[in-house]
Design a protein around this motif. Structure first.
Motif, short mmCIF file in Angstrom:
data_model
loop_
_atom_site.label_atom_id
_atom_site.label_comp_id
_atom_site.label_asym_id
_atom_site.label_seq_id
_atom_site.Cartn_x
_atom_site.Cartn_y
_atom_site.Cartn_z
N HIS A 37 0.74 -1.17 0.06
CA HIS A 37 0.09 -0.10 0.00
C HIS A 37 0.79 1.28 -0.11
O HIS A 37 0.72 2.17 0.93
CB HIS A 37 -0.95 0.07 1.04
CG HIS A 37 -1.90 -0.97 1.08
ND1 HIS A 37 -3.39 -0.68 0.35
CD2 HIS A 37 -2.21 -2.08 1.78
CE1 HIS A 37 -3.91 -1.69 0.42
NE2 HIS A 37 -3.51 -2.47 1.28
N GLY A 60 1.31 4.61 -0.98
CA GLY A 60 0.39 5.78 -1.36
C GLY A 60 1.13 6.88 -2.37
O GLY A 60 0.41 7.82 -2.88
N SER A 61 2.37 6.80 -2.82
CA SER A 61 3.00 7.75 -3.61
C SER A 61 4.21 6.80 -4.60
O SER A 61 4.76 6.01 -4.06
CB SER A 61 3.61 8.82 -2.90
OG SER A 61 4.67 8.24 -1.90
N ASP A 74 -0.80 1.99 -4.41
CA ASP A 74 -2.17 1.99 -4.26
C ASP A 74 -2.83 3.39 -4.54
O ASP A 74 -2.67 3.97 -3.77
CB ASP A 74 -2.73 1.61 -2.76
CG ASP A 74 -4.12 1.41 -2.46
OD1 ASP A 74 -4.81 1.87 -3.25
OD2 ASP A 74 -4.43 1.10 -1.41
N ALA A 75 -3.40 3.42 -5.57
CA ALA A 75 -4.33 4.65 -6.01
C ALA A 75 -5.74 4.05 -6.20
O ALA A 75 -6.36 4.60 -7.08
CB ALA A 75 -3.63 5.22 -7.37
#
Ligand SMILES: [Zn+2]
Length: 303
Positions: free
Chosen positions: A84, A86-87, A105-106
């Motif tokens: 996960h 996030g960037s 994870d987008a």
């Protein structure tokens, strides 16, 4: 030995099994997972995350060296990956550390934005020989809403979107939502197996990932694996069972001398036992590294 995510999942579709993706957040849990996989001669994915792992690490780079060294010294194939992320930046950091996989994870973004973010990560990761997992649809949980613990059908993966997403992004593994949820469940969860079957048909040879494994009954796991799941993320359940074993020892020794080492020992024993159990449930098979050697990538050689 260290391998990439693509390598470790390379035989899962044909042989209908899943590789467990377990807790790399701390040293003693990771040890228990690895001990069990070595004893059973089965592959293992160890995951860490920017949110849950690093706030408690002595230093991020030292934690990563520890995980990678465990994998490097192991007799069984091990993939170390970030979960996960996030960037884009967190993925690059994982690649820099030497991970064999990244999960970007987008999944809360609209379809096109998800494709855009994931494609950027795929471009960078593949240039370094690192595999990428992404998510289409959205597996909920940890959102603090009153109905937390219940999977929401409106977020389930749409098979046609999964197909388009796979071909547009060129990901190496795809997390899909079909009834699982992160963290503890309210009531008994039921997976939407016909949806999974349809997704499996649409994405062909692409490994599929089940997030939110903790709390699913063994029969649901078996059905998921039989019908197309190739990697199962299983973190919270093992953490809870490990903590329960430690709590039990603590209660049994109330008022007596008890050391952290004794607690960690029962914790590791609980992790070993549970890892062995899920290896059976997921039908995990030994990986034939000779067969998958043709997939060997530069990053792996570099390691
Ligand atoms: Zn997840």
């Amino acid at each position: 030995m260290l391998v990439t995510l693509k390598e470790i999942l390379s035989e899962t579709i044909e042989k209908k099994y899943a590789v467990p993706a377990l807790n790399g957040h701390d040293f003693f849990t990771a040890q228990g997972c690895l001990l069990a996989c070595e004893q059973m001669n089965k592959p293992l994915i160890l995951m860490y995350s920017g949110d849950f792992t690093f706030p408690y690490a002595f230093r991020q780079d030292v934690h990563m060296r520890m995980l990678l060294e465990m994998g490097r010294c192991s007799k069984v194939p091990v993939c170390i990956m970030i979960d996960h992320a996030g960037s884009y930046e967190l993925c690059l950091q994982a690649i820099h550390y030497g991970c064999g996989g990244v999960m970007i994870d987008a999944s809360t973004q609209p379809f096109d934005k998800n494709v855009e973010i994931v494609s950027e990560v795929v471009k960078a990761a593949h240039a370094c020989g690192v595999s990428v997992e992404a998510e289409i649809g959205h597996v909920g949980g940890y959102e603090g809403t009153p109905d937390e613990g219940v999977a929401k059908p409106e977020f389930y993966t749409k098979p046609d979107e999964a197909e388009r997403f796979a071909s547009l992004t060129k990901v190496d593994a795809l997390a899909v939502a079909f009834g699982s949820n992160h963290g503890p469940y309210q009531g008994t969860p039921h997976l939407d197996i016909p949806r999974l079957q349809e997704i499996r048909k649409r994405v062909g040879g692409l490994p599929l990932v089940l997030h939110g494994g903790s709390g699913l009954p063994d029969e649901e796991f078996s059905k998921a694996v039989e019908n197309g799941i190739n990697k199962v993320n299983y973190i919270s359940g093992m953490q809870i069972n490990c903590a329960n074993a430690m709590r039990k020892l603590s209660e049994e020794n109330a008022g007596k001398r008890l050391t952290s080492r004794q607690l960690m020992e029962v914790g590791v024993d609980a992790v070993v036992a549970e890892t062995k159990h899920i290896l059976e449930v997921f039908n995990t098979q030994a990986l034939d590294m000779q067969a998958s050697a043709s997939e060997a990538v530069t990053a792996n050689n570099y390691r």
